[in-house]
Write an enzyme that holds these catalytic residues in place. Structure first.
Site, PDB file in Angstrom:
ATOM      1  N   ASP A 255      81.022  57.058  21.796  1.00  0.00           N
ATOM      2  CA  ASP A 255      80.903  58.434  22.016  1.00  0.00           C
ATOM      3  C   ASP A 255      80.730  58.908  23.783  1.00  0.00           C
ATOM      4  OD1 ASP A 255      80.303  61.399  21.799  1.00  0.00           O
ATOM      5  OD2 ASP A 255      78.526  61.471  20.745  1.00  0.00           O
TER       6      ASP A 255
ATOM      7  N   GLU B 120      82.166  47.648  17.216  1.00  0.00           N
ATOM      8  CA  GLU B 120      81.375  49.112  17.027  1.00  0.00           C
ATOM      9  C   GLU B 120      81.782  49.955  15.975  1.00  0.00           C
ATOM     10  OE1 GLU B 120      78.732  50.593  16.914  1.00  0.00           O
ATOM     11  OE2 GLU B 120      78.113  51.169  19.146  1.00  0.00           O
ATOM     12  N   ASP B 121      81.203  51.033  15.536  1.00  0.00           N
ATOM     13  CA  ASP B 121      81.574  52.016  14.681  1.00  0.00           C
ATOM     14  C   ASP B 121      82.219  53.111  15.634  1.00  0.00           C
ATOM     15  OD1 ASP B 121      79.168  53.110  15.804  1.00  0.00           O
ATOM     16  OD2 ASP B 121      78.424  53.458  13.754  1.00  0.00           O
TER      17      ASP B 121
ATOM     18  N   ARG C 203      76.674  56.931   4.332  1.00  0.00           N
ATOM     19  CA  ARG C 203      77.229  55.752   4.623  1.00  0.00           C
ATOM     20  C   ARG C 203      78.089  55.193   3.629  1.00  0.00           C
ATOM     21  NH1 ARG C 203      74.605  53.648   9.439  1.00  0.00           N
ATOM     22  NH2 ARG C 203      72.333  54.100   9.262  1.00  0.00           N
TER      23      ARG C 203
ATOM     24  N   PHE D 295      81.056  65.672  14.798  1.00  0.00           N
ATOM     25  CA  PHE D 295      80.275  64.451  13.970  1.00  0.00           C
ATOM     26  C   PHE D 295      80.869  64.235  12.798  1.00  0.00           C
ATOM     27  CE2 PHE D 295      76.562  62.130  12.664  1.00  0.00           C
ATOM     28  CZ  PHE D 295      76.353  61.854  13.702  1.00  0.00           C
TER      29      PHE D 295
ATOM     30  N   GLY E 195      75.753  51.208  11.824  1.00  0.00           N
ATOM     31  CA  GLY E 195      76.902  51.849  11.405  1.00  0.00           C
ATOM     32  C   GLY E 195      78.212  50.887  11.401  1.00  0.00           C
TER      33      GLY E 195
ATOM     34  N   GLY F 201      79.381  56.515  25.467  1.00  0.00           N
ATOM     35  CA  GLY F 201      79.667  55.188  26.067  1.00  0.00           C
ATOM     36  C   GLY F 201      78.408  54.704  26.492  1.00  0.00           C
TER      37      GLY F 201
HETATM   38  P1  IMP Z   1      77.212  56.798  22.445  1.00  0.00           P
HETATM   39  O1  IMP Z   1      76.155  55.856  23.189  1.00  0.00           O
HETATM   40  O2  IMP Z   1      76.929  58.260  22.924  1.00  0.00           O
HETATM   41  O3  IMP Z   1      78.434  56.165  22.769  1.00  0.00           O
HETATM   42  O4  IMP Z   1      76.801  56.740  21.152  1.00  0.00           O
HETATM   43  C1  IMP Z   1      77.344  55.687  20.281  1.00  0.00           C
HETATM   44  C2  IMP Z   1      76.203  55.804  18.911  1.00  0.00           C
HETATM   45  O5  IMP Z   1      75.937  57.037  18.430  1.00  0.00           O
HETATM   46  C3  IMP Z   1      77.279  55.317  18.005  1.00  0.00           C
HETATM   47  O6  IMP Z   1      77.063  53.670  17.784  1.00  0.00           O
HETATM   48  C4  IMP Z   1      76.773  55.774  16.604  1.00  0.00           C
HETATM   49  O7  IMP Z   1      75.592  55.112  15.939  1.00  0.00           O
HETATM   50  C5  IMP Z   1      76.113  57.186  16.992  1.00  0.00           C
HETATM   51  N1  IMP Z   1      77.309  58.237  17.018  1.00  0.00           N
HETATM   52  C6  IMP Z   1      77.961  58.792  17.936  1.00  0.00           C
HETATM   53  N2  IMP Z   1      78.966  59.710  17.514  1.00  0.00           N
HETATM   54  C7  IMP Z   1      78.638  59.617  16.215  1.00  0.00           C
HETATM   55  C8  IMP Z   1      79.105  60.368  14.975  1.00  0.00           C
HETATM   56  O8  IMP Z   1      80.156  61.433  14.957  1.00  0.00           O
HETATM   57  N3  IMP Z   1      78.673  59.935  13.801  1.00  0.00           N
HETATM   58  C9  IMP Z   1      78.019  58.772  13.512  1.00  0.00           C
HETATM   59  N4  IMP Z   1      77.316  58.323  14.560  1.00  0.00           N
HETATM   60  C10 IMP Z   1      77.721  58.618  15.938  1.00  0.00           C
HETATM   61 MG    MG Z   2      76.949  52.534  16.250  1.00  0.00          MG
END
Ligand code: IMP
Ligand code: MG
Length: 176
Positions: free
Chosen positions: A104, A100-101, A166, A153, A45, A106
């Site tokens: 969310d 990182e992109d 993407r 999202f 991402g 964490g």
């Molecule tokens: P976390 O582990 O919940 O913090 O999620 C992080 C990962 O989930 C990111 O690196 C993204 O790849 C994916 N992600 C979380 N939210 C979104 C979103 O709104 N759009 C696209 N990818 C997301």
């Molecule tokens: Mg990511």
């Protein structure tokens, strides 16, 4: 926008402005440091953000890529983090900047930070283009953050939903 499910949240001009500001902040932080810097792009991402940010930095970090997966083809949270591609360069005694992109819950970034500390770096900092502050479940700190988001999202500018969207230049909210 042709697809009726998409609503522009951050237009490309706003993204580019903010990426420029982040590059300046990051450059000011690392420019005169003694230890080398390794910028670690989290695939897939972050690849668009990483390419834009990297070219705006006023110093030249070494680069490397890791691949983590935390979401499948759905948009709900999946606790399991997969470490699918490891680092290739040594980060021992170096300053690591994770690119990182989106952070969310964490979980993903927390997993990566713990993995990286095992390689004995000098420091580990996090730069994330997006941060969904409300959903934070793990107390990770994002040192350089592009935009804070409410729930929802988002896709585009490298971010996907089941490998789609993407290529979009804007960041859009995807309605279910
Ligand atoms: P976390 O582990 O919940 O913090 O999620 C992080 C990962 O989930 C990111 O690196 C993204 O790849 C994916 N992600 C979380 N939210 C979104 C979103 O709104 N759009 C696209 N990818 C997301
Ligand atoms: Mg990511």
């Amino acid at each position: 926008m042709e697809d009726p499910q998409l609503e522009v949240l951050l237009p490309k001009k706003r993204i580019q402005e903010r990426v420029g500001e982040l590059a300046k902040e990051i450059s000011d932080y690392y420019l005169f440091s003694r230890e080398p810097v390794v910028a670690v792009c989290v695939l897939k991402g972050a690849f668009v953000f990483f390419a834009d940010l990297f070219r705006k930095l006023q110093f030249q970090p070494e680069i490397d890529f890791v691949r983590l997966a935390s979401y499948g083809e759905k948009t709900y949270r999946d606790d399991q983090v997969y470490y699918a591609k490891d680092l290739e360069v040594s980060i021992q005694s170096k300053q690591v900047l994770i690119i990182e992109d989106i952070v969310d819950t964490g979980n993903t970034i927390d997993f990566l930070i713990r993995q990286l500390w095992d390689h004995d770096p000098k420091s580990v900092k996090v730069c994330s283009l997006l941060h969904k502050k409300e959903r934070k479940e793990i107390g990770v700190s994002v040192d350089f953050c592009g935009f804070y988001l409410e729930e929802g999202f988002v896709v585009g500018y490298g971010l996907d939903c089941a490998e789609k969207y993407r290529h979009l230049e804007d960041i859009c909210i995807l309605s279910q």
